[in-house]
Every structure is written in C-alpha cells, then in structure tokens.
Design a protein around this motif. Structure first.
Motif, PDB file in Angstrom:
ATOM      1  N   LEU A   1       7.010  66.252  28.862  1.00 14.59           N
ATOM      2  CA  LEU A   1       5.893  65.333  29.071  1.00 14.59           C
ATOM      3  C   LEU A   1       4.640  66.014  29.617  1.00 14.59           C
ATOM      4  N   PRO A   2       4.745  66.911  30.621  1.00 13.24           N
ATOM      5  CA  PRO A   2       3.518  67.578  31.081  1.00 13.24           C
ATOM      6  C   PRO A   2       2.829  68.371  29.978  1.00 13.24           C
ATOM      7  N   LEU A   3       3.617  69.023  29.110  1.00 14.86           N
ATOM      8  CA  LEU A   3       3.038  69.782  28.007  1.00 14.86           C
ATOM      9  C   LEU A   3       2.389  68.853  26.988  1.00 14.86           C
ATOM     10  N   ILE A   4       3.048  67.725  26.721  1.00 13.76           N
ATOM     11  CA  ILE A   4       2.522  66.756  25.756  1.00 13.76           C
ATOM     12  C   ILE A   4       1.208  66.169  26.250  1.00 13.76           C
ATOM     13  N   GLU A   5       1.155  65.843  27.535  1.00  7.66           N
ATOM     14  CA  GLU A   5      -0.042  65.220  28.093  1.00  7.66           C
ATOM     15  C   GLU A   5      -1.238  66.165  28.095  1.00  7.66           C
ATOM     16  N   SER A   6      -0.989  67.468  28.207  1.00 10.58           N
ATOM     17  CA  SER A   6      -2.091  68.430  28.241  1.00 10.58           C
ATOM     18  C   SER A   6      -2.386  69.046  26.875  1.00 10.58           C
ATOM     19  N   ALA A   7      -1.606  68.702  25.852  1.00 11.42           N
ATOM     20  CA  ALA A   7      -1.778  69.300  24.528  1.00 11.42           C
ATOM     21  C   ALA A   7      -3.109  68.880  23.913  1.00 11.42           C
ATOM     22  N   THR A   8      -3.717  69.786  23.177  1.00 13.31           N
ATOM     23  CA  THR A   8      -4.983  69.492  22.507  1.00 13.31           C
ATOM     24  C   THR A   8      -4.780  69.011  21.078  1.00 13.31           C
ATOM     25  N   CYS A   9      -3.526  68.920  20.633  1.00 20.59           N
ATOM     26  CA  CYS A   9      -3.227  68.433  19.291  1.00 20.59           C
ATOM     27  C   CYS A   9      -2.287  67.234  19.394  1.00 20.59           C
ATOM     28  N   PRO A  10      -2.235  66.388  18.375  1.00 26.32           N
ATOM     29  CA  PRO A  10      -1.299  65.261  18.392  1.00 26.32           C
ATOM     30  C   PRO A  10       0.147  65.746  18.335  1.00 26.32           C
ATOM     31  N   ILE A  11       1.031  65.016  19.008  1.00 22.18           N
ATOM     32  CA  ILE A  11       2.466  65.316  18.987  1.00 22.18           C
ATOM     33  C   ILE A  11       3.202  64.032  18.648  1.00 22.18           C
ATOM     34  N   ALA A  12       3.995  64.070  17.588  1.00 22.09           N
ATOM     35  CA  ALA A  12       4.765  62.905  17.146  1.00 22.09           C
ATOM     36  C   ALA A  12       6.243  63.135  17.446  1.00 22.09           C
ATOM     37  N   HIS A  13       7.028  62.051  17.410  1.00 24.92           N
ATOM     38  CA  HIS A  13       8.396  62.125  17.905  1.00 24.92           C
ATOM     39  C   HIS A  13       9.357  61.336  17.014  1.00 24.92           C
ATOM     40  N   ILE A  14      10.544  61.915  16.808  1.00 31.45           N
ATOM     41  CA  ILE A  14      11.693  61.173  16.285  1.00 31.45           C
ATOM     42  C   ILE A  14      12.654  61.021  17.460  1.00 31.45           C
ATOM     43  N   THR A  15      12.919  59.792  17.877  1.00 32.65           N
ATOM     44  CA  THR A  15      13.675  59.588  19.115  1.00 32.65           C
ATOM     45  C   THR A  15      14.638  58.419  18.994  1.00 32.65           C
ATOM     46  N   ASP A  16      15.520  58.339  19.997  1.00 30.92           N
ATOM     47  CA  ASP A  16      16.148  57.067  20.301  1.00 30.92           C
ATOM     48  C   ASP A  16      15.062  56.235  20.974  1.00 30.92           C
ATOM     49  N   LEU A  17      14.941  54.974  20.615  1.00 29.87           N
ATOM     50  CA  LEU A  17      13.802  54.183  21.071  1.00 29.87           C
ATOM     51  C   LEU A  17      13.839  53.866  22.561  1.00 29.87           C
ATOM     52  N   SER A  18      14.886  54.291  23.271  1.00 29.55           N
ATOM     53  CA  SER A  18      14.924  54.114  24.716  1.00 29.55           C
ATOM     54  C   SER A  18      14.214  55.262  25.440  1.00 29.55           C
ATOM     55  N   GLN A  19      13.847  56.319  24.710  1.00 28.78           N
ATOM     56  CA  GLN A  19      13.253  57.496  25.353  1.00 28.78           C
ATOM     57  C   GLN A  19      11.777  57.277  25.669  1.00 28.78           C
TER      58      GLN A  19
END
Length: 342
Positions: free
Chosen positions: A143-161
């Motif tokens: 999460l810290p890396l995602i929040e500071s990223a300068t590019c979009p980040i998409a996810h395939i997850t269990d929907l509880s994550q």
C-alpha cells in the motif's frame, strides 16, 4: 539482406536517427510514431514499422522513460505464472493490450509474499506505464508503494482485500461456500476439503467451505486436508489417500483445483470407488481437461479470460486518463455440474 541492414544488426546498434534518415522524416516523427502509432497516417506508419523491422532498430526504453511519462511497459506481478489457471488471465491481458502502444512484462513471486514489494519496487523504478498486481497475498507492504506510485496500479484480488480502485476479482468465500452447498444438495454429507490454504484466496474458500458445513451441522476438522506442494494431480492422489485413512466414510470432496480433483478421481478408480454413485468430486477453475476425464469433472468456473481483459482495460483507461465505469468489478463464478457428482 542488404549490407547496410546486416551492419546495423551485427555491428553498432541502429539509432533512431538512422531510421529517420532512411524513411526521410525527423527523428521526433519516428519517436512519436512508435510511442503513439495512431498520430501518424496509416501509410507512413506502415513505412516506419517496416523500416524499423528491416533495420533491426530496438527502442531505448530508458530514454523513452526519461523523455516522457513512462517507458511504454505494463508490468504484471503474479504468484502463479507457472500454473495452468494463469494462462486464461494472461491471454485476456494480452488481448487487451495487443493493438496498443504498450508492451506487457511478467514477474512471478512463486507464492512468496515477501517478494511482492520488491518486484513492485523494481517495476516502479523503470517508470512503467502501469502495473497489474494479479493476486497479492498481503497489501501491508504494498500500500505505501501504491500510494506513492506515479503510474496507475490495477489489481486482481479477492474482493475482501484492501484496494478500492482499479480492482477486478471475485468473492472467494462465496466460491468455497456455494460448491459445498451444491454437494450437500446432491445428497453427499461427509464432504472433505482437499488442498492447501496457503494464499488468501485459498483460505477464503476454506472459510466458505467450513461455514457451509457448520451451517449443515456436518463440519469436522479431520475432513480438511492440505499439503505444502503445488496443486498437482499426484498431490491429489496423496491427499485423498490420507483423507481416507483419517475419515474412511468420507463421501465427497471439494478440491482446491481441477488438478487435485483429477488426482482424487484417479485414486477412486484405483480403489474401486464408484464416482459419482458412492463418491462425489468437485474441482475448481474449470480447466479444459475437466471435460475430458471419465467421468467428466464437476467444477467451479472462474472467468479467467474476462478477469484478465477487464483488469487490463481498467488500467489502459487509467493510463490514458480516460473516463471509465466501475472502479471495482466482481466477475463472479459459476458451478458447472458434470459427471463426477450425482
């Protein structure tokens, strides 16, 4: 092959200016055409692409990243690059990006959660167009890396994550509970759960199975059996043999994968256990071979291609700053009844 092309391929690297000189346009035109092919005419684009191929020009992605917002690469991080089930996701991702200016690169953690943050850092240092995280075990370090990223980040997850944006996935708790209720509805009572619960999606399915069995008043800890090895056919035979030793009257299994389910089916045949009359088997993933076993395998269908395509499409819109619909997409699942259940 001309001598100039041969020298370009075997000697000094072909430069952007070399391609521009051959085509008769400026280097910036070549650069723009390679980065955004749609901005040049179809005829010029064809000439440029043919010349690039003939001369063996390889774009400098590092230079592209310095000159622009990104290097044109979409990174995909997954724990399961080596597994059959990932192929459908990969084809969906590839099809979405096929006619775009983006190139897809893959990296696998091999189910080692501690490697997830390191791979994401590695991609981010290269200024990618975007990143797809396909099945993260934990978002604590991500999460810290995602929040500071300068590019979009998409996810395939269990929907509880945790991620709330650019998410495609399904509810794996329900994907464990519903197949168990299906087996109960077919008259099976002593239903085992076969397969490891090592990742968050597997654990959620185990939780769903346990809840359904407890609701029916039939849960027993001995009915759950796992293993540390990857989900393979041989492991299915081994786990089922161990399950029979501890619970001889088990009359069905819900397996964590079709590979495990096939292993259970083979062991049933070796022991003379009639499927589906005396014993029921339900797999997970609906892999192609499940329609060719004898009997065919009842399983849980996961729309892997759709999941891959949808997550890539969400990311593509985000990279292009285009408006999109839902930020979280539930692709769901379905039970496919076949010959291995009554």
């Amino acid at each position: 092959m001309s001598r100039s092309v041969e020298r370009g391929r075997r000697g000094a690297p072909v430069k952007l200016s070399d391609v521009a000189k051959r085509v008769g346009v400026s280097p910036i035109t070549i650069s723009r055409a390679l980065r955004n092919p749609e901005i040049v005419s179809a005829d010029l684009r064809e000439v440029i692409l043919r010349t690039v191929e003939e001369m063996g020009y390889i774009p400098n992605l590092a230079a592209r990243a310095l000159a622009g917002r990104h290097n044109g690469i979409v990174g995909v991080i997954t724990p399961a690059l080596q597994q059959y089930g990932f192929a459908g996701l990969m084809i969906g991702i590839e099809d979405c990006f096929r006619d775009t200016e983006f190139t897809v690169q893959y990296a696998s953690t091999l189910h080692h959660a501690e490697g997830e943050a390191g791979l994401l850092k590695s991609f981010l240092t290269q200024k990618p167009a975007g990143v797809i995280i396909a099945g993260a075990e934990s978002y604590r370090d991500l999460l810290p890396l995602i929040e500071s990223a300068t590019c979009p980040i998409a996810h395939i997850t269990d929907l509880s994550q945790e991620p709330q944006k650019l998410v495609v996935g399904l509810d794996h708790y329900a994907a464990g509970a519903e197949p168990t209720r299906f087996l109960l509805s077919r008259g099976y009572k002593r239903i085992g759960f076969v397969g490891r619960g090592g990742d968050v999606r597997s654990r959620r399915r185990l939780e769903g199975y346990e809840a359904a069995m407890r609701q029916a008043g039939l849960f027993q800890e001995d009915l759950v059996i796992g293993g540390d090895a990857p989900n393979r056919i041989g492991l299915g035979r081994e786990l089922f043999s161990r399950l029979l030793q501890s619970v001889p009257d088990v009359d069905a299994v819900f397996a964590q994968s079709d590979e495990l389910a096939f292993g259970v089916l083979i062991e049933c045949k070796a022991r003379g256990i009639r499927v589906p009359e005396d014993f029921g088997i339900c797999g997970f993933n609906d892999l192609e071979f499940s329609t060719f076993t004898e009997p065919t395998l009842t399983t849980v269908h996961i729309p892997r291609y759709e999941i891959g395509y949808r997550v890539a499409d969400l990311l593509l819109h985000a990279v292009r700053d285009e408006t999109r619909g839902k930020d979280r997409v539930d692709c769901g699942f379905s039970i496919v009844p076949r010959g291995s259940t009554r």
